[in-house]
Design an enzyme around this catalytic site. Structure first.
Site, PDB file in Angstrom:
ATOM      1  N   ILE A 474       0.661  -1.186   0.019  1.00 19.19           N
ATOM      2  CA  ILE A 474      -0.048   0.008   0.025  1.00 19.19           C
ATOM      3  C   ILE A 474       0.842   1.297   0.119  1.00 19.19           C
ATOM      4  O   ILE A 474       0.434   2.367   0.347  1.00 19.19           O
ATOM      5  CB  ILE A 474      -1.045  -0.140   1.200  1.00 19.19           C
ATOM      6  CG1 ILE A 474      -0.134  -0.051   2.522  1.00 19.19           C
ATOM      7  CG2 ILE A 474      -1.936  -1.212   1.101  1.00 19.19           C
ATOM      8  CD1 ILE A 474      -1.167   0.056   3.770  1.00 19.19           C
ATOM      9  N   GLN A 631       8.193   5.105   6.313  1.00 18.28           N
ATOM     10  CA  GLN A 631       6.961   4.982   6.950  1.00 18.28           C
ATOM     11  C   GLN A 631       6.751   5.805   7.835  1.00 18.28           C
ATOM     12  O   GLN A 631       5.824   6.528   8.460  1.00 18.28           O
ATOM     13  CB  GLN A 631       7.149   3.431   7.492  1.00 18.28           C
ATOM     14  CG  GLN A 631       6.506   2.543   6.489  1.00 18.28           C
ATOM     15  CD  GLN A 631       5.002   2.733   6.082  1.00 18.28           C
ATOM     16  OE1 GLN A 631       4.276   2.305   6.925  1.00 18.28           O
ATOM     17  NE2 GLN A 631       4.753   3.258   4.935  1.00 18.28           N
ATOM     18  N   GLY A 697       4.868   1.235  10.972  1.00 19.27           N
ATOM     19  CA  GLY A 697       4.182   2.170  10.374  1.00 19.27           C
ATOM     20  C   GLY A 697       3.036   3.063  11.175  1.00 19.27           C
ATOM     21  O   GLY A 697       2.877   4.101  10.558  1.00 19.27           O
ATOM     22  N   GLU A 698       2.789   2.642  12.211  1.00 23.16           N
ATOM     23  CA  GLU A 698       1.799   3.181  13.092  1.00 23.16           C
ATOM     24  C   GLU A 698       2.328   3.729  14.204  1.00 23.16           C
ATOM     25  O   GLU A 698       1.944   4.695  14.768  1.00 23.16           O
ATOM     26  CB  GLU A 698       0.615   2.331  13.299  1.00 23.16           C
ATOM     27  CG  GLU A 698      -0.220   1.769  11.958  1.00 23.16           C
ATOM     28  CD  GLU A 698      -1.431   1.138  12.465  1.00 23.16           C
ATOM     29  OE1 GLU A 698      -1.591   0.568  13.626  1.00 23.16           O
ATOM     30  OE2 GLU A 698      -2.132   0.883  11.348  1.00 23.16           O
TER      31      GLU A 698
END
Length: 738
Positions: A474, A631, A697-698
């Site tokens: 993504i 990211q 990524g978070e």
């Protein structure tokens, strides 16, 4: 492969391919425009075009639909409404029906698709569909709805979960007895995923078999839910999603573009392309729900937290789930007496659901301001207060230790790198011309999630290794880290690995979301490559126990052979999946970090400008520092948006998000983002998976908003607890110009 005990030494530990900076192998395709996104699969012959008609009311029923004028419009091939579609199911991951009628659940819910020869003809005909609604009174005001909302537990579905009420010790008594207390309320708004690529699909039927080219993060979830919705066997559907132009959680689930394309294609007897107009993204699909959060903290005068409570309220459609904003508070800081709770109000706004770091992102926006406010009450440095209350065990289950927890190192190393010692403890004291300058800090936290993930690895006669899995990319770099993993396992460079992703014909992977994708998908590839190594050594007559794969060769004792020699008689294939035992019950597996931000606030206008940012992350083995950094800086950018500008404005009269485009839903642009620095601490978490990796990524988003908010306070002396921090919320309270 079952992962049940901590990982021992394995080929990944050589770190000759894994752990090295590598540019994206799909980068040249994307920059040249040769990577086909969902709407761009030109190999589909003779497609027609579909345009979705969205409901024009926020709640009600359809009395009638007049399609005559639309059907007579030039180029129209078919129109499908709920009547023509017949009985449809509802997928496991969908809160409301993706095709409405006669009941309308929310504004812009799909109620029809018009199919025509061209996009322009479909759009024009869609505007001619005449709908008579019986408007019903909707529930669109979160604050009003929360007054009677029940306590409700829930899960984000990707790692963040909490019961309705969770108590440890005696919070109320401990809080009442604490010599230093904080009791404050914070709000976060509804937010949109606002990804670059809108929702889009192409559907084509071949008899009773359906192929859908779409933009989706979780291929198997969506294939399964599409089968449920259409009432056909899952095996009759092939779902293809090799490139995704951003998702941020919005594309975790099946959405109306895929369903309406399939219905339109069946009615028209031709492949149908559907792309949602930008205004449909917030109102037809999902969004991050707004929250109302109350945080109470009690501490001794030395700074030790004795009581901590976090209560949150949010809203969603009937049968929806709460935004789990309290999750991180269960684990981040010590404290013997604890209370968390969640309330869920029923709203008739579009569905609330996962958006990058659901739960922790809005939860930390509140908690990490509260921690700063408490530090100020105690007269402590905010970094020192966080360090004081670190814990190496789960505060709710002290017998369970963290597998790795380097939060203190993240804070201390970040403070040194950022020049934290130069920060003024008294807010509003540092000026640079017209700018009030301040620094802020926040802890970062995100749980690690283990998910089963499969892959297939093939060695061809030419010595090329091909990996197939339905994992998606993504924009995160999945192609590259999977190539690196296979390269490390098979002893070849990443450039010698062909990676094929995003096709339901391939083994089912973990998918992309919840920062679980990289670690689990690569662990699945690891498992497949173990099988392939065994097949290779068996064909060569080597011992798999001592075989070494390196530089395109296989070495066992005093014997050696070229890798492609093993496939001379035909391709060799290894297929497997990683599955997990109970290690995460014995160990709390999480990721940690610290965010530091410096801002300037214009003393004349109140405009805030971020001047510099630093993230220090401890997140297991970093498979590719280049893509991991990408990211994190992207997440930091999103955090700035959440802190300073992003807000879906609710029209409480008609029940819609009124700023439903990229002109009025503001997100950061290049001019908003200054120098960003990212530091990854050395860490290999052997309790996580054979890769010893987790995710970033978070984590890169969690805490950023609060770090910005704390920096704004340090610059101005004005505390804002209502996100986003727009200039109107502090302009009148700024320090005097002279």
């Amino acid at each position: 492969m079952k992962f049940e005990t901590p990982a021992s030494a394995n080929p990944i530990d050589r770190m000759k391919v894994v752990g090295r900076a590598h540019t994206r192998i799909d980068g040249p395709l994307k920059t040249a425009g040769a990577a086909p996104y969902a709407y761009e699969h030109h190999e589909v012959a003779n497609p027609a075009y579909g345009y979705i008609v969205g409901a024009a009311v926020g709640k009600g029923t359809i009395r009638s639909m007049n399609l005559a004028e639309a059907k007579a419009s030039p180029g129209v091939l078919a129109i499908v409404t709920a009547r023509e579609a017949g009985k449809l199911g509802k997928g496991k991951y969908n809160t409301v029906k993706l095709l409405g009628g006669p009941q309308v659940d929310h504004y812009h819910q799909a109620i029809a698709i018009v199919v025509a020869e061209t996009f322009e003809q479909a759009r024009a005909a869609a505007s001619l569909v005449r709908v008579d609604y019986a408007r019903a009174k909707g529930r669109f005001d979160l604050d009003e709805a929360l007054k009677t909302a029940p306590l409700t537990g829930g899960t984000s579905g990707e790692g963040s979960a909490a019961p309705p009420v969770d108590r440890v010790g005696a919070f109320e008594q401990a809080f009442a007895a604490a010599p230093v207390k904080l009791d404050a309320e914070y709000t976060t708004p509804d937010q949109s995923h606002a990804m670059m690529e809108p929702f889009a699909s192409i559907a084509a039927w071949n008899g009773d078999n359906l192929t859908v080219w779409t933009s989706n993060q979780m291929v198997d979830w969506s294939r399964t839910d599409l089968a449920t919705t259409l009432g056909i066997p899952k095996e009759k559907i092939r779902l293809i999603s090799p490139y995704v132009g951003g998702g941020f959680g919005g594309k975790l689930f099946l959405r109306a573009d895929a369903v309406m394309a399939a219905l339109g294609a069946r009615a028209a007897g031709r492949p149908v392309k559907v792309a949602m107009p930008r205004p449909f993204v917030p109102n037809n699909t999902t969004h991050r729900p707004a929250t109302r959060q109350r945080i109470r903290i009690g501490a001794l005068r030395d700074g030790a937290i004795t009581a901590i409570a976090h209560e949150s309220g949010s809203g969603d459609q009937p049968h929806g789930s709460p935004e789990t904003a309290v999750n991180q508070t269960k684990l981040l800081y010590a404290g013997a007496n604890r209370l968390i709770s969640m309330r869920l109000a029923v709203l008739d706004l579009p569905e609330g659901n996962a958006m990058r770091a659901p739960g922790e992102a809005p939860g930390l926006m509140a908690l990490e301001i509260a921690i700063d406010e408490m530090a100020e009450k105690l007269g402590m440095d905010p970094v020192a207060f966080r360090v004081k209350n670190d814990t190496q065990v789960d505060p709710e289950k002290p017998a369970r230790r963290f597998s790795e927890r380097q939060l203190v190192r993240c804070l201390n190393e970040g403070a040194e790198r950022f020049g934290w010692s130069e920060r003024s403890a008294t807010p509003g004291q540092v000026r640079d011309g017209k700018w009030l300058v301040g620094m802020g800090v926040a802890a970062a936290f995100r749980n690690h999630i283990n998910m089963a993930s499969g892959a297939r690895a093939r060695l061809g006669r030419d010595g090329v290794v091909t990996v197939e899995t339905d994992m998606t990319d993504i924009g995160t770099g999945s192609y590259t880290i999977i190539a690196q993993t296979a390269g490390e396992m098979m002893g070849v460079p990443a450039e010698s690995v062909v990676v094929r992703l995003g096709d339901s014909a391939f083994p089912v992977s973990a998918g992309s979301g919840g920062q679980f994708g990289a670690a689990n998908a690569t662990a699945g590839v690891y498992a497949a490559c173990v099988k392939l190594r065994e097949a290779i050594t068996q064909r060569l007559g080597f011992s798999s126990a001592d075989a070494i794969f390196e530089k395109g060769r296989v070495i066992s004792g005093k014997r050696a052979a070229d890798l492609k020699q093993a496939a001379a008689a035909g391709d060799l294939v290894g297929e497997d999946k990683i599955e997990f035992g109970d290690l995460e019950k014995a160990w709390q597996i999480s990721t940690f970090g610290a965010h530091f931000v410096e801002v300037g606030v214009d003393v004349y206008t109140g405009v805030t400008r971020v001047r510099r940012m630093l993230a220090v992350c401890a997140a297991g083995r970093i498979i590719n520092p280049t893509s991991a950094r990408s990211q994190v800086i992207g997440a930091m950018t999103m955090g700035v948006g959440g802190a300073l500008m992003e807000e879906l404005a609710v029209d409480k009269r008609f029940g819609l998000f009124i700023n439903h485009d990229l002109a009025s839903y503001e997100v950061p642009v290049h001019a908003d983002i200054p120098h960003q620095e990212v530091v990854f601490l050395d860490e290999a978490d052997d309790k996580a998976n054979p890769m010893k990796a987790k995710g970033v990524g978070e984590l890169g988003l969690c805490g950023v908003g609060a770090a910005v908010a704390n920096a704004v306070y340090n610059a101005t002396g004005v505390r804002v607890r209502d996100y986003p921090i727009t200039l109107d919320k502090h302009l009148e309270r700024l320090p005097a110009i002279v």
